[in-house]
Design an enzyme around this catalytic site. Structure first.
Site, PDB file in Angstrom:
ATOM      1  N   GLU A 132      -6.597  10.297   8.086  1.00 53.31           N
ATOM      2  CA  GLU A 132      -5.269  10.232   8.710  1.00 53.31           C
ATOM      3  C   GLU A 132      -5.185  11.068   9.985  1.00 53.31           C
ATOM      4  OE1 GLU A 132      -2.263  10.776   5.697  1.00 53.31           O
ATOM      5  OE2 GLU A 132      -2.625   8.761   4.934  1.00 53.31           O
ATOM      6  N   TYR A 187      -0.184   8.505  -2.835  1.00 56.20           N
ATOM      7  CA  TYR A 187      -0.015   8.281  -4.274  1.00 56.20           C
ATOM      8  C   TYR A 187      -1.156   8.938  -5.074  1.00 56.20           C
ATOM      9  CZ  TYR A 187       3.533   4.527  -3.771  1.00 56.20           C
ATOM     10  OH  TYR A 187       4.676   3.802  -3.517  1.00 56.20           O
ATOM     11  N   HIS A 226      -8.619   4.165   2.644  1.00 54.77           N
ATOM     12  CA  HIS A 226      -8.898   4.971   3.835  1.00 54.77           C
ATOM     13  C   HIS A 226     -10.392   5.038   4.149  1.00 54.77           C
ATOM     14  CE1 HIS A 226      -4.815   6.439   3.195  1.00 54.77           C
ATOM     15  NE2 HIS A 226      -4.861   6.991   4.385  1.00 54.77           N
ATOM     16  N   ASP A 242       0.846  -1.191   0.000  1.00 56.69           N
ATOM     17  CA  ASP A 242       0.000   0.000   0.000  1.00 56.69           C
ATOM     18  C   ASP A 242       0.881   1.242   0.000  1.00 56.69           C
ATOM     19  OD1 ASP A 242      -2.695   1.131   0.160  1.00 56.69           O
ATOM     20  OD2 ASP A 242      -2.021   1.950   2.059  1.00 56.69           O
ATOM     21  N   SER A 243       0.303   2.358  -0.405  1.00 53.42           N
ATOM     22  CA  SER A 243       1.063   3.612  -0.395  1.00 53.42           C
ATOM     23  C   SER A 243       1.325   4.086   1.032  1.00 53.42           C
ATOM     24  CB  SER A 243       0.315   4.684  -1.170  1.00 53.42           C
ATOM     25  OG  SER A 243      -0.988   4.842  -0.653  1.00 53.42           O
ATOM     26  N   CYS A 250      -3.773  -0.654  -2.413  1.00 52.55           N
ATOM     27  CA  CYS A 250      -4.014   0.734  -2.801  1.00 52.55           C
ATOM     28  C   CYS A 250      -4.797   0.786  -4.121  1.00 52.55           C
ATOM     29  CB  CYS A 250      -2.661   1.420  -2.975  1.00 52.55           C
ATOM     30  SG  CYS A 250      -2.763   3.099  -3.581  1.00 52.55           S
ATOM     31  N   CYS A 277     -10.928   3.661  -2.104  1.00 53.02           N
ATOM     32  CA  CYS A 277      -9.673   4.075  -1.458  1.00 53.02           C
ATOM     33  C   CYS A 277      -9.651   3.391  -0.106  1.00 53.02           C
ATOM     34  CB  CYS A 277      -9.640   5.599  -1.303  1.00 53.02           C
ATOM     35  SG  CYS A 277      -8.253   6.188  -0.302  1.00 53.02           S
TER      36      CYS A 277
END
Lengths: 248, 248
Positions: free
Chosen positions: A150, A39, A183, A7-8, A70, A181
């Site tokens: 984040e 990314y 996240h 993953d990024s 990702c 995504c």
């Protein structure tokens, strides 16, 4: 079976979580390119270059399969990664498309794709869904949701006003929303509530488990999975987040 | 005089804007590390490593001076950069501290420092202000404001709720606010309004001009400055943003 997860950054831990819940693997080796995350705002050449460097990293380990958690990498670099690998490389876009088909077979369903700027620009989900006959599609690049997750703002005014910023113009709730995504599963509850529970959410982690179970032989399950976490910077931070998210 | 301006991305254009307004340089060479932006969430070793690579980049050009427009780089990598350079390297932290002293000499002034997570963690502004006798300091890592500016949300609900998220607990307007990140001048109006015009804002671009004029000889001014823009990815995007921000 041993699997690598690339993953990024830390977002791919949401995929690891699903893999662990289904006890699919003997060992999971995770690499997050935390020094160069995100990314999703970079261009195609850079994404491919960084992804091929990750392939080199995984050559240090004996793995049977590599999952790119990702969405941005999955949308841009999968072909190049496959050319450089001795084992299978699986992205999250195709599994997401298939999971959607299993959840909502109606080709007239109204589907909303969420992703980073790069993922939306790639049109990867749109192409995949079109090829299965879906035609009522829209996509929104909801890039701000990445730093919001984040920062740990899983609820509250900042998140709500950002959801309103992105979704305020929609006249009705989509039948399905692709969380394109890694996240976004962390704010799935907020997105679900925003649309008053009327939309089915497609989550990369669950989608990839569904895909793996359909394509590989998992007769043997593993009570305990050995986990190894690596990062291009601050691996301790990644391990701390992993402990928290995966409740290790 | 020829100057190089280094930034982690496009934010440093706000410093270039100030340099242009004062006609200080014959030529400005800008390098933005857009492939690896943002630096503000990375750790010290990574920030130093990337900054030294930028020094290598500028060895391709004849420059008399290098300005690191990025607050995060200025807070962490300046000493190392100076060791690797044949010319002066100036950051934005010291100039910001001096600009504050010129604007508000009272050491009892209530000062709020805004910056990325890394800049705030470094304590660079706090140390500088303490050494001049200021003691009534607070600092907030307002990292979300960076992607908000990058999405162009210079006003509206998302920005307002984020300002409220960061500043909602302050009981009164600070006497001065240090905009410790090159992105923040683009939302200076919104920050100023939030505090009802009661706070003096310190802007890195204006601070660096003040610092340069105090430390270097600029008897000759340049009606026209030659501008060269480079980026580690998508240089066309950087040039487009430069045209818009700098009204070229």
């Amino acid at each position: 079976m041993r699997v690598g997860v690339f993953d990024s950054g830390v977002g791919g831990l949401s995929v690891v979580k699903s893999l662990l819940e289904h006890h699919l693997f003997e060992e999971i080796i995770y690499f997050g390119d935390t020094a160069r995350v995100p990314y999703g705002v970079k261009d195609q050449n850079t994404i491919i270059r960084y992804s091929l460097e990750a392939i080199e990293f995984f050559k240090n380990f004996e793995i049977d399969l590599l999952i790119t958690a990702c969405n941005t990498v999955s949308a841009y670099a999968l072909d190049e990664m496959r050319l450089q690998s001795d084992h299978d490389v699986i992205g999250v876009v195709d599994p997401g498309v298939l999971a959607l088909k299993n959840a909502i077979p109606d080709p007239d369903a109204n589907i909303l794709i969420l992703g980073t700027k790069a993922t939306v620009k790639s049109g990867a989900y749109t192409k995949g869904l079109n090829s299965l006959g879906y035609h009522n599609l829209s996509a929104i690049a909801t890039g701000l949701l990445v730093p919001i997750v984040e920062e740990g703002l899983y609820e509250g005014e900042v998140l709500q006003s950002t959801l309103h910023h992105y979704f305020g113009n929609l006249t009705k709730a989509p039948d399905a929303i692709i969380l394109g995504c890694t996240h976004f599963p962390l704010i799935a509850n907020a997105i679900e509530s925003y649309f008053e529970g009327k939309s089915t959410l497609i989550h990369s982690g669950e989608a990839i488990v569904e895909y793996l179970e359909a394509h590989y032989d998992f007769t043997k399950r593993f009570e305990k999975t050995e986990l190894k976490f690596f990062a291009s910077e601050n691996p301790e931070g990644l391990r701390r987040t992993a402990k928290e998210w995966l409740q290790l």
